[in-house]
Design an enzyme around this catalytic site. Sequence first.
Site, mmCIF file in Angstrom:
data_model
loop_
_atom_site.group_PDB
_atom_site.id
_atom_site.type_symbol
_atom_site.label_atom_id
_atom_site.label_comp_id
_atom_site.label_asym_id
_atom_site.label_seq_id
_atom_site.Cartn_x
_atom_site.Cartn_y
_atom_site.Cartn_z
ATOM 1 N N HIS A 225 -2.369 6.993 -5.019
ATOM 2 C CA HIS A 225 -2.734 5.994 -4.017
ATOM 3 C C HIS A 225 -2.825 4.642 -4.695
ATOM 4 O O HIS A 225 -3.390 4.527 -5.773
ATOM 5 C CB HIS A 225 -4.088 6.342 -3.394
ATOM 6 C CG HIS A 225 -4.723 5.184 -2.700
ATOM 7 N ND1 HIS A 225 -5.751 4.457 -3.263
ATOM 8 C CD2 HIS A 225 -4.448 4.594 -1.517
ATOM 9 C CE1 HIS A 225 -6.094 3.487 -2.436
ATOM 10 N NE2 HIS A 225 -5.321 3.540 -1.383
ATOM 11 N N ASN B 110 -3.125 0.202 -3.520
ATOM 12 C CA ASN B 110 -3.161 -0.861 -2.522
ATOM 13 C C ASN B 110 -3.504 -2.142 -3.259
ATOM 14 O O ASN B 110 -4.538 -2.217 -3.917
ATOM 15 C CB ASN B 110 -4.221 -0.545 -1.457
ATOM 16 C CG ASN B 110 -4.389 -1.672 -0.479
ATOM 17 O OD1 ASN B 110 -4.837 -2.758 -0.824
ATOM 18 N ND2 ASN B 110 -4.051 -1.411 0.762
ATOM 19 N N TYR B 111 -2.623 -3.115 -3.171
ATOM 20 C CA TYR B 111 -2.879 -4.419 -3.783
ATOM 21 C C TYR B 111 -2.633 -5.494 -2.738
ATOM 22 O O TYR B 111 -1.712 -5.380 -1.929
ATOM 23 C CB TYR B 111 -1.980 -4.650 -5.008
ATOM 24 C CG TYR B 111 -2.325 -3.719 -6.134
ATOM 25 C CD1 TYR B 111 -3.457 -3.932 -6.897
ATOM 26 C CD2 TYR B 111 -1.541 -2.609 -6.405
ATOM 27 C CE1 TYR B 111 -3.806 -3.064 -7.919
ATOM 28 C CE2 TYR B 111 -1.879 -1.738 -7.427
ATOM 29 C CZ TYR B 111 -3.006 -1.972 -8.174
ATOM 30 O OH TYR B 111 -3.349 -1.108 -9.171
ATOM 31 N N ARG B 112 -3.452 -6.532 -2.749
ATOM 32 C CA ARG B 112 -3.333 -7.576 -1.733
ATOM 33 C C ARG B 112 -3.665 -8.950 -2.313
ATOM 34 O O ARG B 112 -4.401 -9.055 -3.289
ATOM 35 C CB ARG B 112 -4.235 -7.272 -0.555
ATOM 36 C CG ARG B 112 -5.678 -7.012 -0.952
ATOM 37 C CD ARG B 112 -6.409 -6.163 0.099
ATOM 38 N NE ARG B 112 -7.739 -5.810 -0.349
ATOM 39 C CZ ARG B 112 -8.038 -4.703 -0.993
ATOM 40 N NH1 ARG B 112 -7.103 -3.827 -1.287
ATOM 41 N NH2 ARG B 112 -9.278 -4.445 -1.353
ATOM 42 N N SER C 226 0.852 -1.179 0.000
ATOM 43 C CA SER C 226 0.000 0.000 0.000
ATOM 44 C C SER C 226 0.891 1.233 0.000
ATOM 45 O O SER C 226 1.915 1.259 0.692
ATOM 46 C CB SER C 226 -0.893 -0.002 1.244
ATOM 47 O OG SER C 226 -1.755 1.119 1.219
#
Length: 130
Positions: free
Chosen positions: A39, A41-43, A25
């Site tokens: 911005h 965010n990878y998960r 993130s």
Amino acid sequence: NHPALKEYLATGEVNDLSMWVNGISCIVHPVNPKAPTVHFNYRHFQITKDDGSVVAWWFGGGQDLTPIYLFEEDAHHLHSLLKRACDKHNPEYYPKFKKWADEYFYHTARKEARGIGGIFFDDLDSGSKE
């Protein structure tokens, strides 16, 4: 909330499960007002049984760009890169993920979008994990 995990948990076999999660993130708020706020965010989630078999896995995340001063070429460049990355996996991803981002990054109280958009997705488990 992942469908495959819900289905597995409905069997009542909840013992001996392990969850592995990783993600990245980043939020960049530059001092220079001509540089946009970025911005992302990878998960990745993976649920396994003790024997190592995978019960469920999925990816989620997103990114957007919020410029103070809009430079049209930056908007076109960002969206062309996102489309190219999505198209490598599935040509239906970019329009779907862009629409999701447009909805996800919308300020209902202000009745305005946050920046120039991007992509957003969750529960992505089709195709290869690679």
